[in-house]
Design a protein around this motif. Sequence first.
Motif, PDB file in Angstrom:
ATOM      1  N   TYR A 174       0.794  -1.226   0.000  1.00 59.13           N
ATOM      2  CA  TYR A 174       0.000   0.000   0.000  1.00 59.13           C
ATOM      3  C   TYR A 174       0.832   1.285   0.000  1.00 59.13           C
ATOM      4  CZ  TYR A 174      -4.121  -2.838   1.008  1.00 59.13           C
ATOM      5  OH  TYR A 174      -5.141  -3.758   0.935  1.00 59.13           O
ATOM      6  N   LEU A 175       1.935   1.322   0.736  1.00 56.69           N
ATOM      7  CA  LEU A 175       2.671   2.578   0.905  1.00 56.69           C
ATOM      8  C   LEU A 175       3.756   2.689  -0.158  1.00 56.69           C
ATOM      9  CD1 LEU A 175       2.731   5.094   2.648  1.00 56.69           C
ATOM     10  CD2 LEU A 175       4.486   4.009   4.051  1.00 56.69           C
ATOM     11  N   SER A 176       3.375   3.119  -1.345  1.00 57.46           N
ATOM     12  CA  SER A 176       4.333   3.356  -2.423  1.00 57.46           C
ATOM     13  C   SER A 176       4.731   4.828  -2.439  1.00 57.46           C
ATOM     14  CB  SER A 176       3.697   2.980  -3.765  1.00 57.46           C
ATOM     15  OG  SER A 176       2.538   3.776  -4.010  1.00 57.46           O
ATOM     16  N   ALA A 177       5.700   5.152  -3.282  1.00 53.68           N
ATOM     17  CA  ALA A 177       6.140   6.546  -3.393  1.00 53.68           C
ATOM     18  C   ALA A 177       5.010   7.434  -3.896  1.00 53.68           C
ATOM     19  CB  ALA A 177       7.352   6.632  -4.323  1.00 53.68           C
ATOM     20  N   GLU A 178       4.206   6.922  -4.840  1.00 52.93           N
ATOM     21  CA  GLU A 178       3.086   7.711  -5.351  1.00 52.93           C
ATOM     22  C   GLU A 178       2.041   7.950  -4.266  1.00 52.93           C
ATOM     23  OE1 GLU A 178       4.370   5.081  -6.733  1.00 52.93           O
ATOM     24  OE2 GLU A 178       5.369   5.961  -8.483  1.00 52.93           O
ATOM     25  N   ALA A 179       1.795   6.915  -3.428  1.00 58.27           N
ATOM     26  CA  ALA A 179       0.828   7.081  -2.344  1.00 58.27           C
ATOM     27  C   ALA A 179       1.312   8.100  -1.328  1.00 58.27           C
ATOM     28  CB  ALA A 179       0.576   5.733  -1.664  1.00 58.27           C
ATOM     29  N   ALA A 180       2.596   8.063  -0.990  1.00 63.77           N
ATOM     30  CA  ALA A 180       3.141   9.035  -0.034  1.00 63.77           C
ATOM     31  C   ALA A 180       3.048  10.452  -0.586  1.00 63.77           C
ATOM     32  CB  ALA A 180       4.598   8.684   0.283  1.00 63.77           C
ATOM     33  N   ARG A 181       3.288  10.603  -1.882  1.00 64.87           N
ATOM     34  CA  ARG A 181       3.185  11.931  -2.490  1.00 64.87           C
ATOM     35  C   ARG A 181       1.742  12.427  -2.484  1.00 64.87           C
ATOM     36  NH1 ARG A 181       5.660  10.674  -6.695  1.00 64.87           N
ATOM     37  NH2 ARG A 181       7.716  11.292  -5.947  1.00 64.87           N
ATOM     38  N   ALA A 182       0.788  11.532  -2.737  1.00 63.04           N
ATOM     39  CA  ALA A 182      -0.628  11.918  -2.716  1.00 63.04           C
ATOM     40  C   ALA A 182      -1.062  12.313  -1.311  1.00 63.04           C
ATOM     41  CB  ALA A 182      -1.486  10.767  -3.241  1.00 63.04           C
ATOM     42  N   ILE A 183      -0.566  11.617  -0.295  1.00 60.46           N
ATOM     43  CA  ILE A 183      -0.897  11.967   1.090  1.00 60.46           C
ATOM     44  C   ILE A 183      -0.390  13.368   1.409  1.00 60.46           C
ATOM     45  CG2 ILE A 183      -0.387  11.391   3.494  1.00 60.46           C
ATOM     46  CD1 ILE A 183      -0.352   8.454   2.657  1.00 60.46           C
ATOM     47  N   ALA A 184       0.852  13.670   1.018  1.00 56.97           N
ATOM     48  CA  ALA A 184       1.418  14.988   1.294  1.00 56.97           C
ATOM     49  C   ALA A 184       0.654  16.094   0.576  1.00 56.97           C
ATOM     50  CB  ALA A 184       2.895  15.014   0.883  1.00 56.97           C
ATOM     51  N   VAL A 185       0.214  15.832  -0.653  1.00 56.90           N
ATOM     52  CA  VAL A 185      -0.549  16.829  -1.409  1.00 56.90           C
ATOM     53  C   VAL A 185      -1.894  17.098  -0.745  1.00 56.90           C
ATOM     54  CG1 VAL A 185      -1.765  17.221  -3.591  1.00 56.90           C
ATOM     55  CG2 VAL A 185       0.589  16.398  -3.611  1.00 56.90           C
ATOM     56  N   ASN A 186      -2.566  16.038  -0.285  1.00 60.12           N
ATOM     57  CA  ASN A 186      -3.862  16.223   0.383  1.00 60.12           C
ATOM     58  C   ASN A 186      -3.723  17.031   1.665  1.00 60.12           C
ATOM     59  OD1 ASN A 186      -5.283  14.815  -1.554  1.00 60.12           O
ATOM     60  ND2 ASN A 186      -5.124  12.853  -0.491  1.00 60.12           N
ATOM     61  N   ILE A 187      -2.673  16.784   2.437  1.00 63.13           N
ATOM     62  CA  ILE A 187      -2.464  17.546   3.673  1.00 63.13           C
ATOM     63  C   ILE A 187      -2.169  19.009   3.353  1.00 63.13           C
ATOM     64  CG2 ILE A 187      -0.924  17.814   5.656  1.00 63.13           C
ATOM     65  CD1 ILE A 187      -0.661  14.799   5.759  1.00 63.13           C
ATOM     66  N   ALA A 188      -1.355  19.263   2.313  1.00 62.87           N
ATOM     67  CA  ALA A 188      -1.053  20.644   1.935  1.00 62.87           C
ATOM     68  C   ALA A 188      -2.310  21.375   1.474  1.00 62.87           C
ATOM     69  CB  ALA A 188       0.015  20.662   0.836  1.00 62.87           C
ATOM     70  N   ASN A 189      -3.121  20.727   0.642  1.00 60.61           N
ATOM     71  CA  ASN A 189      -4.352  21.362   0.164  1.00 60.61           C
ATOM     72  C   ASN A 189      -5.325  21.635   1.317  1.00 60.61           C
ATOM     73  OD1 ASN A 189      -3.427  21.307  -2.464  1.00 60.61           O
ATOM     74  ND2 ASN A 189      -4.462  19.382  -2.968  1.00 60.61           N
ATOM     75  N   ALA A 190      -5.419  20.696   2.267  1.00 61.30           N
ATOM     76  CA  ALA A 190      -6.304  20.909   3.417  1.00 61.30           C
ATOM     77  C   ALA A 190      -5.811  22.067   4.273  1.00 61.30           C
ATOM     78  CB  ALA A 190      -6.385  19.622   4.241  1.00 61.30           C
ATOM     79  N   THR A 191      -4.494  22.228   4.370  1.00 63.85           N
ATOM     80  CA  THR A 191      -3.938  23.347   5.136  1.00 63.85           C
ATOM     81  C   THR A 191      -4.265  24.674   4.472  1.00 63.85           C
ATOM     82  OG1 THR A 191      -2.134  21.909   5.875  1.00 63.85           O
ATOM     83  CG2 THR A 191      -1.830  24.276   6.161  1.00 63.85           C
ATOM     84  N   PHE A 192      -4.137  24.722   3.150  1.00 62.78           N
ATOM     85  CA  PHE A 192      -4.479  25.950   2.425  1.00 62.78           C
ATOM     86  C   PHE A 192      -5.953  26.307   2.632  1.00 62.78           C
ATOM     87  CE2 PHE A 192      -0.947  24.724  -0.715  1.00 62.78           C
ATOM     88  CZ  PHE A 192      -0.020  25.484  -0.025  1.00 62.78           C
ATOM     89  N   ALA A 193      -6.818  25.284   2.578  1.00 58.73           N
ATOM     90  CA  ALA A 193      -8.253  25.539   2.704  1.00 58.73           C
ATOM     91  C   ALA A 193      -8.638  25.973   4.118  1.00 58.73           C
ATOM     92  CB  ALA A 193      -9.034  24.282   2.311  1.00 58.73           C
ATOM     93  N   ALA A 194      -7.893  25.516   5.127  1.00 50.10           N
ATOM     94  CA  ALA A 194      -8.255  25.813   6.517  1.00 50.10           C
ATOM     95  C   ALA A 194      -7.720  27.149   7.000  1.00 50.10           C
ATOM     96  CB  ALA A 194      -7.739  24.698   7.434  1.00 50.10           C
ATOM     97  N   ARG A 195      -6.827  27.756   6.264  1.00 51.37           N
ATOM     98  CA  ARG A 195      -6.244  29.017   6.720  1.00 51.37           C
ATOM     99  C   ARG A 195      -7.267  30.149   6.668  1.00 51.37           C
ATOM    100  NH1 ARG A 195      -0.317  29.075   3.758  1.00 51.37           N
ATOM    101  NH2 ARG A 195       0.761  27.731   5.256  1.00 51.37           N
ATOM    102  N   SER A 196      -7.319  30.877   7.732  1.00 49.58           N
ATOM    103  CA  SER A 196      -8.208  32.032   7.796  1.00 49.58           C
ATOM    104  C   SER A 196      -7.500  33.238   7.182  1.00 49.58           C
ATOM    105  CB  SER A 196      -8.584  32.334   9.250  1.00 49.58           C
ATOM    106  OG  SER A 196      -9.309  33.548   9.332  1.00 49.58           O
ATOM    107  N   THR A 197      -8.178  33.902   6.260  1.00 44.99           N
ATOM    108  CA  THR A 197      -7.574  35.066   5.611  1.00 44.99           C
ATOM    109  C   THR A 197      -7.324  36.189   6.603  1.00 44.99           C
ATOM    110  OG1 THR A 197      -8.781  34.479   3.592  1.00 44.99           O
ATOM    111  CG2 THR A 197      -7.829  36.676   3.690  1.00 44.99           C
ATOM    112  N   ASP A 198      -8.176  36.316   7.622  1.00 41.00           N
ATOM    113  CA  ASP A 198      -7.997  37.380   8.618  1.00 41.00           C
ATOM    114  C   ASP A 198      -6.693  37.201   9.405  1.00 41.00           C
ATOM    115  OD1 ASP A 198     -10.412  38.348   7.792  1.00 41.00           O
ATOM    116  OD2 ASP A 198     -11.559  37.315   9.362  1.00 41.00           O
ATOM    117  N   LEU A 199      -6.326  35.952   9.642  1.00 40.51           N
ATOM    118  CA  LEU A 199      -5.117  35.696  10.424  1.00 40.51           C
ATOM    119  C   LEU A 199      -3.868  35.582   9.555  1.00 40.51           C
ATOM    120  CD1 LEU A 199      -6.411  33.076  13.040  1.00 40.51           C
ATOM    121  CD2 LEU A 199      -5.905  35.501  13.417  1.00 40.51           C
ATOM    122  N   TRP A 200      -3.989  34.887   8.405  1.00 45.16           N
ATOM    123  CA  TRP A 200      -2.826  34.559   7.604  1.00 45.16           C
ATOM    124  C   TRP A 200      -2.668  35.434   6.369  1.00 45.16           C
ATOM    125  CZ3 TRP A 200       0.429  31.187   9.781  1.00 45.16           C
ATOM    126  CH2 TRP A 200      -0.070  30.323  10.766  1.00 45.16           C
ATOM    127  N   GLY A 201      -3.657  36.236   6.055  1.00 45.75           N
ATOM    128  CA  GLY A 201      -3.564  37.067   4.859  1.00 45.75           C
ATOM    129  C   GLY A 201      -3.894  36.277   3.607  1.00 45.75           C
TER     130      GLY A 201
END
Length: 567
Positions: free
Chosen positions: A437-464
């Motif tokens: 299950y844990l291939s290089a492509e899977a690890a890259r997809a996990i990192a991308v999902n976490i990065a996208n979720a972080t972007f979506a959760a950032r509040s513009t009032d706090l982070w600009g």
Amino acid sequence: MLTEIDKLLAVRAIGLPPDLFTDIAPKVVAGWRARAAVESPSHLRTHPLPLRVTLLAALLHEREREITDTLVELLISTVHRIGARAEKKVTEQLVNAFKKVSGKENILFKLAEASIGEPEGTVREVIYPAVSGGEQTLRELVHEFKTCGPVYRRTVQTTLKASYTNHYRRGLIKLLDVLEFRSSNHTHRPVIEALALVARYAAAGNTTYYPLGETVPAHKAMGGDWAEVVHRTDKRGRRRVVRMVYEVVAFQALRDQLKCKEIWVVGADKWRNPDEDLPQDFAERREENYRELRKPLNAAVFVDELREQMTTELSLLNDRMPKLSWLDIAERKSGAIRLTPADAQPEPRNLRRIKNEVQRRWGVVPLIDMLKEAVLRTGCLDAVTSVSGGGSLSAEVLAERLLLVIYAYGTNTGIKAVASAGHGHTEDELRYVRRRYLSAEAARAIAVNIANATFAARSTDLWGQGSTAVASDSTHVRAYDQNLFTEWHSRYGGRGVLIYWHVEKKSLAIHSQLINCTASEVAAMVEGAMQHGTTMDVEANYTAGPAAPARCRAGRGRRPDSASRGC
């Protein structure tokens, strides 16, 4: 090298046609290979014959290309190592024996005066006493002359030839039997012909020169410092080509041309024909392709525009650098460029209160809990599937085992140590999940999902507003010698692996990749900026160096063909 050659010959002994998967997409073949690699022989035997043969053929096909790439990299590193070790060995010998003699003009004057004063005297009675230090000073003077300039280069070349003949030649010559080198440029045909000549006379025994009637191809590497060493006058006064020296020069020329892909290798992947990197209809759609690339068809126009841009930027740099108050350029041993340290920024008024409140509420949070929360909040493990295309594990059990495996690798704890924590999952079960299950492509997809979720959760009032710029640089991570990816890095002075990061200004990594210690970081920078895969719009990439930031309209992780090309 000999071990890898035996692997390649074993794969070729199966007799797979070289064009077996020509009409199949590379990703599909890679998926078949991954599936065959993780399944045990008993599982493979249960498949229908067509499926089993297809999976095994894909595995052999991909392994043959990988082994070929490995052999090419071994060739490049070995030829480099021969020269580097020869120079190091000679330099150490000369440094240990070298003692610079001062006052050479006075010594010459005293020798001339003593010789004219007593022309009938002996050297030991007349010349030696005339020089301070006598015979020893004259010996040091002769040694100093021999260790300078061309003499030093010839000493290095002689040591290099001896090292090649006595040790490295066996493996390099055998490489010529298993690798087929080609070139699409007629300028580099002499190097290909030189390799053919080396292979023909590989078993010529102690033959010093090539036969007089043999055509010896001449190439650029035979000039310069090597010209006097490659050609030698025999006892009859004829100018001949020394066989062993010619082999060394041929392999050095091959190394140089392989690195710039002027010469490529049949059956390789990384070192394949560079023409395969272009669309097959590129020539027919030349005008359309160049229009999409926003480049002129005329090469002279492209060069003129690039030269004008470089001249403008360098002139601007030259004009502004002397006016910078925080920059000082002067001759010094520690480096010519010195920057004035920046003043420390004042700590935000409420930052200390926030830290204290976080500490009061949560205290010390274990890394496994942070990983668990990231998985629950982002759902990043939902996209992980088995490389074999199936699986009977429930989603909850799979998620638990994946968390433990990721924690084991991420903290360098190891699966064996993590398996002994009393959570109910055995070491074999964790290794099974890791393999399937844990291939290089899977690890890259996990990192991308976490990065996208972080972007979506950032509040513009706090982070600009969202950033459009990233900084990129490499990090040398120490690793054990037993690690197959461990390399020695001359700049960092140790063994490890080199990771190239792309980090946006809020300290979030949007892309990372493992690169060779000798790889170009420019290529890694361009690849990460254009193919990071996240929702971030990367318009500028800042790298370590005096140049201006590279401007890049790569879009949201899109490939070059769907966004503005170039950085």
